[in-house]
Write an enzyme that holds these catalytic residues in place. Structure first.
Site, PDB file in Angstrom:
ATOM      1  CG  ASP A 228     137.602  -7.198  41.991  1.00 27.38           C
ATOM      2  OD1 ASP A 228     137.439  -5.920  43.046  1.00 27.38           O
ATOM      3  OD2 ASP A 228     137.594  -6.566  40.297  1.00 27.38           O
ATOM      4  CB  ILE A 229     134.965  -8.115  37.391  1.00 25.69           C
ATOM      5  CG1 ILE A 229     134.685  -8.222  35.947  1.00 25.69           C
ATOM      6  CG2 ILE A 229     135.274  -7.039  37.776  1.00 25.69           C
ATOM      7  CD1 ILE A 229     133.148  -8.508  35.409  1.00 25.69           C
TER       8      ILE A 229
ATOM      9  CG  HIS B  76     133.073  -5.129  48.468  1.00 25.31           C
ATOM     10  ND1 HIS B  76     131.871  -3.651  48.517  1.00 25.31           N
ATOM     11  CD2 HIS B  76     134.139  -4.375  48.372  1.00 25.31           C
ATOM     12  CE1 HIS B  76     132.740  -2.797  48.045  1.00 25.31           C
ATOM     13  NE2 HIS B  76     133.605  -3.238  47.492  1.00 25.31           N
TER      14      HIS B  76
ATOM     15  CG  HIS C 162     138.997  -5.049  47.921  1.00 22.23           C
ATOM     16  ND1 HIS C 162     138.919  -5.001  46.282  1.00 22.23           N
ATOM     17  CD2 HIS C 162     138.046  -4.010  47.949  1.00 22.23           C
ATOM     18  CE1 HIS C 162     138.251  -4.213  46.058  1.00 22.23           C
ATOM     19  NE2 HIS C 162     137.495  -3.429  47.124  1.00 22.23           N
TER      20      HIS C 162
HETATM   21  P1  5GP Z   1     135.484  -0.794  44.971  1.00 20.21           P
HETATM   22  O1  5GP Z   1     135.546  -0.333  44.150  1.00 20.21           O
HETATM   23  O2  5GP Z   1     133.752  -0.628  45.805  1.00 20.21           O
HETATM   24  O3  5GP Z   1     136.203  -0.973  47.158  1.00 20.21           O
HETATM   25  O4  5GP Z   1     135.199  -2.497  44.987  1.00 20.21           O
HETATM   26  C1  5GP Z   1     134.596  -3.109  44.124  1.00 20.21           C
HETATM   27  C2  5GP Z   1     135.305  -3.821  43.021  1.00 20.21           C
HETATM   28  O5  5GP Z   1     133.690  -4.693  42.827  1.00 20.21           O
HETATM   29  C3  5GP Z   1     136.191  -3.375  42.134  1.00 20.21           C
HETATM   30  O6  5GP Z   1     137.364  -4.160  42.755  1.00 20.21           O
HETATM   31  C4  5GP Z   1     135.372  -3.849  41.137  1.00 20.21           C
HETATM   32  O7  5GP Z   1     136.351  -5.009  39.160  1.00 20.21           O
HETATM   33  C5  5GP Z   1     134.547  -5.834  40.904  1.00 20.21           C
HETATM   34  N1  5GP Z   1     133.227  -5.266  40.587  1.00 20.21           N
HETATM   35  C6  5GP Z   1     132.791  -4.377  40.237  1.00 20.21           C
HETATM   36  N2  5GP Z   1     131.950  -4.994  38.774  1.00 20.21           N
HETATM   37  C7  5GP Z   1     131.496  -6.233  39.021  1.00 20.21           C
HETATM   38  C8  5GP Z   1     131.293  -6.970  38.271  1.00 20.21           C
HETATM   39  O8  5GP Z   1     130.583  -7.464  37.755  1.00 20.21           O
HETATM   40  N3  5GP Z   1     131.829  -8.702  39.103  1.00 20.21           N
HETATM   41  C9  5GP Z   1     133.007  -8.573  39.909  1.00 20.21           C
HETATM   42  N4  5GP Z   1     133.118  -9.668  40.208  1.00 20.21           N
HETATM   43  N5  5GP Z   1     133.543  -7.862  40.356  1.00 20.21           N
HETATM   44  C10 5GP Z   1     133.145  -6.694  39.997  1.00 20.21           C
END
Ligand code: 5GP
Ligand code: ZN
Length: 118
Positions: free
Chosen positions: A34-35, A104, A106
């Site tokens: 995760d970034i 996805h 985590h």
């Molecule tokens: P969500 O909020 O949808 O559960 O998780 C999305 C995740 O993607 C977040 O934890 C965010 O930090 C990660 N994320 C967003 N943009 C990028 C990216 O460009 N590269 C990576 N590796 N992770 C990302």
């Protein structure tokens, strides 16, 4: 399911068009860091094909959801947190905190997690 959705961030990562730090590279799944990590281990596991969320992956069947969860466990082993414990989270929809519309998991570990989540 659509194999590659234009403008989908994680489709771009799966296609190798957007750089990411890959942890495990599977035939149908991909794990990358995760970034914006929220724990010492914070890895995302995605199906290479596009599904909007985990419910769509479950509906598709074919063992893909099993593979996602098995990949999450493999990530935990590779990161050395399988014994200390880890958390697998599928944020789903707006109230679930999902911000990227490509399914996805985590995988979070390397520190004690709290409950309830925020
Ligand atoms: P969500 O909020 O949808 O559960 O998780 C999305 C995740 O993607 C977040 O934890 C965010 O930090 C990660 N994320 C967003 N943009 C990028 C990216 O460009 N590269 C990576 N590796 N992770 C990302
Ligand atoms: Zn996608």
């Amino acid at each position: 399911m659509i194999v590659d959705v234009p403008d989908c961030l994680f489709c771009g990562i799966a296609a190798g068009q957007i750089p990411a730090t890959i942890v495990l590279d599977g035939k149908r799944t991909l794990a990358f860091r995760d970034i914006n990590p929220q724990a010492p281990t914070h890895v995302l596991v995605i199906p290479r094909d596009h599904y909007d969320d985990v419910a769509a992956v479950a509906e598709a069947g074919g063992g893909l959801l099993d593979e996602l969860v098995s990949s999450a466990r493999a990530v935990a082993e590779a990161e050395g947190v399988e014994d200390s414990g880890y958390r697998v989270v599928f944020n789903t929809g707006a109230d679930g905190g999902q911000t990227v519309g490509h399914a996805h998991a985590h995988v979070l570990g390397g520190r004690p997690m709290t409950w309830p989540p925020g």
